[in-house]
Write a protein that holds these residues in place. Structure first.
Motif, short mmCIF file in Angstrom:
data_model
loop_
_atom_site.label_atom_id
_atom_site.label_comp_id
_atom_site.label_asym_id
_atom_site.label_seq_id
_atom_site.Cartn_x
_atom_site.Cartn_y
_atom_site.Cartn_z
N ASN A 57 47.37 43.42 45.69
CA ASN A 57 46.41 42.32 45.54
C ASN A 57 45.01 42.71 45.99
OD1 ASN A 57 48.09 40.53 44.25
ND2 ASN A 57 48.86 39.67 46.16
N ARG A 58 44.90 43.56 47.00
CA ARG A 58 43.60 44.08 47.41
C ARG A 58 42.92 44.77 46.23
NH1 ARG A 58 44.13 49.56 50.55
NH2 ARG A 58 44.68 50.10 48.42
N ASP A 59 43.68 45.64 45.55
CA ASP A 59 43.11 46.40 44.44
C ASP A 59 42.88 45.54 43.20
OD1 ASP A 59 43.00 48.63 46.06
OD2 ASP A 59 44.93 49.41 45.38
N ARG A 60 43.75 44.58 42.95
CA ARG A 60 43.54 43.68 41.81
C ARG A 60 42.29 42.83 42.02
NH1 ARG A 60 47.40 42.71 37.95
NH2 ARG A 60 46.81 40.51 37.79
N GLN A 61 42.14 42.26 43.20
CA GLN A 61 40.98 41.40 43.48
C GLN A 61 39.68 42.19 43.39
OE1 GLN A 61 42.05 39.66 47.23
NE2 GLN A 61 43.48 38.23 46.30
N LEU A 62 39.69 43.42 43.90
CA LEU A 62 38.50 44.27 43.85
C LEU A 62 38.10 44.56 42.39
CD1 LEU A 62 36.55 45.80 45.72
CD2 LEU A 62 38.11 47.74 45.62
N ASN A 63 39.07 44.51 41.50
CA ASN A 63 38.82 44.76 40.08
C ASN A 63 38.74 43.48 39.27
OD1 ASN A 63 38.88 47.85 39.55
ND2 ASN A 63 40.45 47.48 41.09
#
Length: 178
Positions: free
Chosen positions: A54-60
């Motif tokens: 979720n960290r990486d999805r939100q950042l993208n």
């Protein structure tokens, strides 16, 4: 001092995630020298894996995923099966794919999947810890095909499975998406 330097050198891989690539970003590491190595329970590992995804999805610019227990069960059973039968593949020796395995535990619909195997001297004596989860997430994000699964906008649900065989020095991990 020398021991601490050895730990830091070995851990530098997941203490720095880099900047990502053209058109995508990766988040800053959530592990450090003090929390990377302690043994963790399966629920803690799943929770941390979902937080990293979720960290990486939100950042993208993508929405967060939620854990789906049947996806996690399917992922866990696949990790255990790969370890038990000593193979590493999306398709089982019996010809079952991720969607087949999800249906076998009561799920419906297609499933995206990422798998990971840590073996050899890197995995010898490996306990399930946050450092391993962070390094797997980084590896998947820097792999084009795996990153596609992680950053597919249509996915809303997530499952995670992981198992360690410290004697053989192997760790198998599975991410399932739907």
């Amino acid at each position: 001092m020398v021991l601490m330097l050895l730990f830091f050198t070995k851990d530098a891989f997941y203490f720095n995630n880099g900047a990502g690539g053209a058109g995508w970003q990766i988040g800053t590491p959530q592990v450090n020298l003090w929390n990377a190595h302690g043994s963790r329970s399966l629920p803690e590992m799943r929770s941390f894996a979902l937080a990293l995804v979720n960290r990486d999805r939100q950042l993208n610019g993508l929405s967060s995923l939620v854990e789906e227990p049947l996806l996690s069960r399917s992922a866990q059973l696949h990790a255990e099966d790969m370890m038990k039968h000593n193979y590493y593949a999306h398709i089982t020796p019996e010809g079952k794919n991720p969607t087949d395995r999800f249906a076998a535990v009561g799920g419906q619909g297609g499933v995206g999947e990422n798998i990971m195997l840590l073996s050899g001297s890197m995995g010898t004596g490996a306990t399930l810890n946050l450092g391993i989860i962070e390094s797997f997430q980084k590896s998947w994000m820097y792999s084009n095909g795996h990153r596609v699964n992680l950053l597919t906008p249509q996915y809303t649900r997530f499952g995670y499975g992981i198992i360690s065989d410290p004697v053989q020095g192997k760790v198998y991990a599975v991410q399932n998406f739907q």
